[in-house]
Scaffold this motif. Sequence first.
Motif, PDB file in Angstrom:
ATOM      1  N   SER A  22       0.829  -1.200   0.000  1.00  0.00           N
ATOM      2  CA  SER A  22       0.000   0.000   0.000  1.00  0.00           C
ATOM      3  C   SER A  22       0.867   1.254   0.000  1.00  0.00           C
ATOM      4  O   SER A  22       2.065   1.211   0.305  1.00  0.00           O
ATOM      5  N   ARG A  23       0.231   2.382  -0.318  1.00  0.00           N
ATOM      6  CA  ARG A  23       0.946   3.652  -0.272  1.00  0.00           C
ATOM      7  C   ARG A  23       1.411   3.965   1.149  1.00  0.00           C
ATOM      8  O   ARG A  23       2.493   4.529   1.348  1.00  0.00           O
ATOM      9  N   GLN A  24       0.594   3.623   2.138  1.00  0.00           N
ATOM     10  CA  GLN A  24       0.963   3.880   3.521  1.00  0.00           C
ATOM     11  C   GLN A  24       2.224   3.105   3.898  1.00  0.00           C
ATOM     12  O   GLN A  24       3.071   3.603   4.647  1.00  0.00           O
ATOM     13  N   THR A  25       2.357   1.902   3.360  1.00  0.00           N
ATOM     14  CA  THR A  25       3.544   1.101   3.656  1.00  0.00           C
ATOM     15  C   THR A  25       4.791   1.763   3.075  1.00  0.00           C
ATOM     16  O   THR A  25       5.853   1.789   3.704  1.00  0.00           O
ATOM     17  N   VAL A  26       4.661   2.316   1.879  1.00  0.00           N
ATOM     18  CA  VAL A  26       5.787   3.037   1.282  1.00  0.00           C
ATOM     19  C   VAL A  26       6.130   4.261   2.128  1.00  0.00           C
ATOM     20  O   VAL A  26       7.302   4.553   2.387  1.00  0.00           O
ATOM     21  N   SER A  27       5.098   4.986   2.568  1.00  0.00           N
ATOM     22  CA  SER A  27       5.304   6.154   3.419  1.00  0.00           C
ATOM     23  C   SER A  27       6.024   5.758   4.702  1.00  0.00           C
ATOM     24  O   SER A  27       6.950   6.446   5.158  1.00  0.00           O
ATOM     25  N   ASN A  28       5.610   4.635   5.287  1.00  0.00           N
ATOM     26  CA  ASN A  28       6.274   4.160   6.504  1.00  0.00           C
ATOM     27  C   ASN A  28       7.730   3.785   6.234  1.00  0.00           C
ATOM     28  O   ASN A  28       8.613   4.024   7.071  1.00  0.00           O
TER      29      ASN A  28
END
Length: 345
Positions: A22-28
């Motif tokens: 997910s995009r959130q995983t990339v952000s993390n």
Amino acid sequence: MSGRLPTTPPTLADVAERAGVSRQTVSNAVNNPDLLRADTLARVQEAIAELGYLPNRAARNLRTRASHLIGLRIQPVLEGTANPTMDRFVHSLVEASREAGYHVLLFSGEPGEPLAGYDDLLRSTAVDAFVVTDTYLGNPQASWLDSRRAPFVAFGRPWENPTATHAWVDVDGAAGCQLATDHLLDKGHERVAWIGWRKDSRIGEDRRAGWHRAMHARGLPTTGLASRVEDTVVSGRSAAGVLLDEARPTAFVCASDTLAMGVLHTLHERGLRAGDDVAVVGFDDSQVAQVVRPGLSSVRQPLEEVAVEVVKALEGLLGHPRVAHPGVLLTPTLEVRDSSGPDRR
């Protein structure tokens, strides 16, 4: 030319699609990698490398309120001096900061306005913290930043307020001048003169204390052997002339290489040889000390180590949780050159 149109830069969504997350995983992965499992983090980092993805620093700064910039105010070099301390320190600080993931933002201000530049940077949140180098008597920078809860580390002790609790790193000037004086006393000199700064300079008085302590430890007099002047070559030159006429020293210890250069000028004018006839030791180990004939012995400040300790303190202040950093006092060394002269014993 191939005629191909330039492709658009890869986005966070592109990385997410390539890594299958997910995009959130990339952000993390970019902002909080500790939240991810090792295999997931490795997969995202591999996608970032393959695509050449560059995170949007400005957007990340808005979210985290972190710029990864450290503010440092610089002053112009004074005419008639040979002081390289700030140049060496700035280069060392830039290197130490880079290794810790920070960059140094240099800014200037009018000499008569010690707070100029700080307020603008603080209001705009352009920097995460400051490094303060002007800790002389009466300078308001440290207390002003402290009152606004702005993170900062001082290169220099809180001379005006010994009970201050902010982080600082300094070099033991008294120990350095005691080392220089002992060096000359060990060569057989008994009349070692001191040329230092005005009495309102806490740094100058600290260095003078080292000379005074070394002389008294050997039971040697200091009366009439000390001079306090401005930190210029001209002042050192004049002070050396007066001391040579009135006190007849065989050696000089100076609070700076600038003053020591003035002594060398006076010796040359009088047909005296630095080292052979009158020994001279400076402070700061400037480039001038290293190249001037016959080579000026000088106390060298461990500025590379100072920079490392400053960055350690900054990391503690900016970390989560915040870690207090006690004051650190480092010991200088002595670079011995021909101006020390031969053994007279």
